[in-house]
Write a protein that holds these residues in place. Structure first.
Motif, PDB file in Angstrom:
ATOM      1  N   GLY A 254       0.814  -1.205   0.000  1.00 13.78           N
ATOM      2  CA  GLY A 254       0.000   0.000   0.000  1.00 13.78           C
ATOM      3  C   GLY A 254       0.847   1.255   0.000  1.00 13.78           C
ATOM      4  N   GLU A 255       0.163   2.392   0.049  1.00 13.34           N
ATOM      5  CA  GLU A 255       0.815   3.697   0.015  1.00 13.34           C
ATOM      6  C   GLU A 255       1.036   4.238   1.425  1.00 13.34           C
ATOM      7  OE1 GLU A 255       1.963   5.934  -2.357  1.00 13.34           O
ATOM      8  OE2 GLU A 255       1.953   4.163  -3.650  1.00 13.34           O
ATOM      9  N   GLY A 256       2.255   4.727   1.657  1.00 16.67           N
ATOM     10  CA  GLY A 256       2.546   5.302   2.967  1.00 16.67           C
ATOM     11  C   GLY A 256       1.650   6.470   3.313  1.00 16.67           C
ATOM     12  N   LEU A 257       1.219   7.229   2.300  1.00 15.71           N
ATOM     13  CA  LEU A 257       0.357   8.374   2.580  1.00 15.71           C
ATOM     14  C   LEU A 257      -0.983   7.948   3.160  1.00 15.71           C
ATOM     15  CD1 LEU A 257       0.823  11.009  -0.275  1.00 15.71           C
ATOM     16  CD2 LEU A 257       1.786  10.961   2.025  1.00 15.71           C
ATOM     17  N   SER A 258      -1.455   6.756   2.831  1.00 15.32           N
ATOM     18  CA  SER A 258      -2.729   6.304   3.405  1.00 15.32           C
ATOM     19  C   SER A 258      -2.586   6.078   4.904  1.00 15.32           C
ATOM     20  CB  SER A 258      -3.218   5.036   2.709  1.00 15.32           C
ATOM     21  OG  SER A 258      -2.355   3.943   2.966  1.00 15.32           O
ATOM     22  N   LEU A 259      -1.429   5.557   5.323  1.00 12.19           N
ATOM     23  CA  LEU A 259      -1.159   5.404   6.756  1.00 12.19           C
ATOM     24  C   LEU A 259      -1.106   6.771   7.423  1.00 12.19           C
ATOM     25  CD1 LEU A 259      -0.292   3.606   9.196  1.00 12.19           C
ATOM     26  CD2 LEU A 259       2.068   4.008   8.457  1.00 12.19           C
ATOM     27  N   LEU A 260      -0.399   7.704   6.810  1.00  5.21           N
ATOM     28  CA  LEU A 260      -0.263   9.042   7.381  1.00  5.21           C
ATOM     29  C   LEU A 260      -1.625   9.733   7.495  1.00  5.21           C
ATOM     30  CD1 LEU A 260       1.376  11.452   8.345  1.00  5.21           C
ATOM     31  CD2 LEU A 260       1.899  11.992   5.956  1.00  5.21           C
ATOM     32  N   ARG A 261      -2.424   9.658   6.450  1.00  7.55           N
ATOM     33  CA  ARG A 261      -3.756  10.284   6.503  1.00  7.55           C
ATOM     34  C   ARG A 261      -4.611   9.655   7.600  1.00  7.55           C
ATOM     35  NH1 ARG A 261      -3.428   9.854   0.567  1.00  7.55           N
ATOM     36  NH2 ARG A 261      -2.947  11.923  -0.277  1.00  7.55           N
ATOM     37  N   GLY A 262      -4.500   8.330   7.753  1.00  9.09           N
ATOM     38  CA  GLY A 262      -5.255   7.657   8.813  1.00  9.09           C
ATOM     39  C   GLY A 262      -4.831   8.113  10.188  1.00  9.09           C
ATOM     40  N   TRP A 263      -3.529   8.280  10.387  1.00 10.60           N
ATOM     41  CA  TRP A 263      -3.038   8.775  11.676  1.00 10.60           C
ATOM     42  C   TRP A 263      -3.598  10.163  11.968  1.00 10.60           C
ATOM     43  CZ3 TRP A 263       2.924   7.445  11.386  1.00 10.60           C
ATOM     44  CH2 TRP A 263       3.095   6.105  11.764  1.00 10.60           C
ATOM     45  N   ARG A 264      -3.498  11.044  11.006  1.00 11.86           N
ATOM     46  CA  ARG A 264      -3.939  12.416  11.251  1.00 11.86           C
ATOM     47  C   ARG A 264      -5.458  12.481  11.431  1.00 11.86           C
ATOM     48  NH1 ARG A 264       0.800  12.661  12.726  1.00 11.86           N
ATOM     49  NH2 ARG A 264       2.374  13.844  11.542  1.00 11.86           N
ATOM     50  N   ARG A 265      -6.177  11.643  10.719  1.00  9.82           N
ATOM     51  CA  ARG A 265      -7.638  11.626  10.842  1.00  9.82           C
ATOM     52  C   ARG A 265      -8.083  11.189  12.228  1.00  9.82           C
ATOM     53  NH1 ARG A 265      -8.383   9.099   6.519  1.00  9.82           N
ATOM     54  NH2 ARG A 265      -8.471   7.001   7.394  1.00  9.82           N
ATOM     55  N   THR A 266      -7.313  10.284  12.846  1.00  2.00           N
ATOM     56  CA  THR A 266      -7.674   9.763  14.164  1.00  2.00           C
ATOM     57  C   THR A 266      -6.958  10.499  15.296  1.00  2.00           C
ATOM     58  OG1 THR A 266      -5.977   8.036  13.946  1.00  2.00           O
ATOM     59  CG2 THR A 266      -8.239   7.485  13.280  1.00  2.00           C
ATOM     60  N   GLY A 267      -6.248  11.591  14.965  1.00  7.42           N
ATOM     61  CA  GLY A 267      -5.641  12.413  16.003  1.00  7.42           C
ATOM     62  C   GLY A 267      -4.257  12.006  16.436  1.00  7.42           C
ATOM     63  N   VAL A 268      -3.597  11.104  15.701  1.00  9.74           N
ATOM     64  CA  VAL A 268      -2.218  10.730  16.038  1.00  9.74           C
ATOM     65  C   VAL A 268      -1.294  11.881  15.648  1.00  9.74           C
ATOM     66  CG1 VAL A 268      -0.330   9.129  15.559  1.00  9.74           C
ATOM     67  CG2 VAL A 268      -2.670   8.266  15.764  1.00  9.74           C
ATOM     68  N   ALA A 269      -0.625  12.458  16.638  1.00 14.94           N
ATOM     69  CA  ALA A 269       0.200  13.653  16.407  1.00 14.94           C
ATOM     70  C   ALA A 269       1.680  13.334  16.267  1.00 14.94           C
ATOM     71  CB  ALA A 269      -0.012  14.644  17.543  1.00 14.94           C
ATOM     72  N   LEU A 270       2.029  12.069  16.159  1.00 15.12           N
ATOM     73  CA  LEU A 270       3.424  11.660  16.028  1.00 15.12           C
ATOM     74  C   LEU A 270       4.094  12.399  14.863  1.00 15.12           C
ATOM     75  CD1 LEU A 270       5.657   9.523  16.856  1.00 15.12           C
ATOM     76  CD2 LEU A 270       4.738   8.114  14.994  1.00 15.12           C
TER      77      LEU A 270
ATOM     78  N   ALA B  76       1.497  16.821  -1.805  1.00 18.78           N
ATOM     79  CA  ALA B  76       0.555  15.824  -1.280  1.00 18.78           C
ATOM     80  C   ALA B  76       1.013  15.302   0.075  1.00 18.78           C
ATOM     81  CB  ALA B  76       0.407  14.674  -2.275  1.00 18.78           C
ATOM     82  N   GLY B  77       2.320  15.063   0.213  1.00 17.72           N
ATOM     83  CA  GLY B  77       2.837  14.568   1.487  1.00 17.72           C
ATOM     84  C   GLY B  77       2.651  15.558   2.617  1.00 17.72           C
ATOM     85  N   LEU B  78       2.960  16.818   2.351  1.00 14.71           N
ATOM     86  CA  LEU B  78       2.810  17.841   3.380  1.00 14.71           C
ATOM     87  C   LEU B  78       1.340  18.091   3.698  1.00 14.71           C
ATOM     88  CD1 LEU B  78       5.580  20.275   2.113  1.00 14.71           C
ATOM     89  CD2 LEU B  78       5.695  18.806   4.140  1.00 14.71           C
ATOM     90  N   ASP B  79       0.489  18.067   2.666  1.00 17.75           N
ATOM     91  CA  ASP B  79      -0.946  18.252   2.890  1.00 17.75           C
ATOM     92  C   ASP B  79      -1.547  17.094   3.682  1.00 17.75           C
ATOM     93  OD1 ASP B  79      -0.940  20.661   1.599  1.00 17.75           O
ATOM     94  OD2 ASP B  79      -1.845  19.928  -0.271  1.00 17.75           O
ATOM     95  N   ALA B  80      -0.964  15.910   3.547  1.00 11.66           N
ATOM     96  CA  ALA B  80      -1.470  14.743   4.279  1.00 11.66           C
ATOM     97  C   ALA B  80      -1.092  14.789   5.754  1.00 11.66           C
ATOM     98  CB  ALA B  80      -0.948  13.461   3.647  1.00 11.66           C
ATOM     99  N   GLY B  81      -0.160  15.683   6.107  1.00  9.42           N
ATOM    100  CA  GLY B  81       0.205  15.828   7.517  1.00  9.42           C
ATOM    101  C   GLY B  81       1.646  15.533   7.839  1.00  9.42           C
ATOM    102  N   ALA B  82       2.496  15.349   6.806  1.00  6.13           N
ATOM    103  CA  ALA B  82       3.916  15.131   7.071  1.00  6.13           C
ATOM    104  C   ALA B  82       4.543  16.397   7.654  1.00  6.13           C
ATOM    105  CB  ALA B  82       4.642  14.735   5.792  1.00  6.13           C
ATOM    106  N   ASP B  83       5.467  16.213   8.566  1.00  6.36           N
ATOM    107  CA  ASP B  83       6.184  17.342   9.155  1.00  6.36           C
ATOM    108  C   ASP B  83       7.392  17.741   8.319  1.00  6.36           C
ATOM    109  OD1 ASP B  83       4.965  17.695  12.119  1.00  6.36           O
ATOM    110  OD2 ASP B  83       4.975  15.585  11.550  1.00  6.36           O
ATOM    111  N   ASP B  84       7.866  16.819   7.490  1.00  8.23           N
ATOM    112  CA  ASP B  84       8.981  17.105   6.605  1.00  8.23           C
ATOM    113  C   ASP B  84       8.926  16.104   5.460  1.00  8.23           C
ATOM    114  OD1 ASP B  84      11.255  18.242   5.554  1.00  8.23           O
ATOM    115  OD2 ASP B  84      12.528  17.863   7.304  1.00  8.23           O
TER     116      ASP B  84
END
Length: 226
Positions: free
Chosen positions: A62-78, A94-102
């Motif tokens: 799968g795509e790493g961005l799907s994991l990241l979006r899921g984390w941010r959607r459920t409030g994971v602030a890691l 797309a990566g930064l918009d999905a919630g990546a810090d870098d």
């Protein structure tokens, strides 16, 4: 500091894990989306036991961005650093918009990656540089040194790790079991009796009020408010 490394390339993952140790960064390495999701599920309602995640985008299941979006959607602030060979502008956005810090492009020098890990974790802790001011304490994360108004205080590596871990949580109470695990992320958690002994020594060196106890729960560093 303990990281979550999500990278499917065997050679790169092994090399990164080994090289990051030289910068004081241990890591748990998984190679698929499913393994990363299983770690999240195992944590339950507790925060993930990592200071930062380094995330590849092209994983075999799968795509790493799907994991990241899921984390941010459920409030994971890691804090998350995307590490990928995908250098197109639209992918970086797309990566930064999905919630990546870098967003870091492969190949990257390990020294730079370690510096970026330090940067995103200090921002997450509300600090602006590698020198953290926490109440009467000055914590130099780069030199792994703690100073009071009287000057540098000699600490053992484990004592420094306790101070840094408590400071990283921004004044929140860190439960004993989480602190014990953070101090020995790749082995058996530190026994509570040993943890209490280290806390006792830290109070003796840094001041009795430097670390507060929440009885039956854990500890928080003085000088920061959650």
């Amino acid at each position: 500091m303990h990281l979550l490394l999500i990278e499917d390339d065997l050679d790169l993952g092994a090399d990164l894990q080994k090289a990051l140790k030289a910068y004081g960064l241990s890591s748990e390495w998984v190679r698929s989306l499913g393994q990363a999701q299983a770690l999240c599920e195992a944590a339950g309602d507790e925060p993930l036991p990592y200071a930062c995640a380094v995330l590849d985008l092209g994983l075999p299941d799968g795509e790493g961005l799907s994991l990241l979006r899921g984390w941010r959607r459920t409030g994971v602030a890691l804090p998350v650093i995307v590490l990928t060979a995908r250098d197109a502008l639209e992918m970086r956005i797309a990566g930064l918009d999905a919630g990546a810090d870098d967003y870091v492009i492969k190949p990257v020098q390990v020294a730079e990656l370690a510096s970026r890990v330090q940067a995103v974790t200090r921002r997450a802790a509300g600090q602006s540089s590698s020198t953290w001011n926490v109440g009467p304490l000055t914590i130099d994360m780069g030199r792994r040194e703690v100073r009071t108004c009287d000057g540098p205080v000699p600490l053992s590596p484990r004592e420094f790790a306790i101070v840094a871990e408590l400071a990283r949580h921004g004044g929140d109470v860190v439960p004993k079991h989480r602190l014990a695990r953070a101090l020995a992320p790749l082995g058996e958690p530190l026994e509570f009796s040993a943890l209490e002994w280290h806390i006792h020594n830290l109070r003796r060196k840094l001041g009795e009020d430097s670390i507060h106890t929440m009885r039956g729960v854990g500890y928080r560093i003085a000088g920061l408010q959650p």
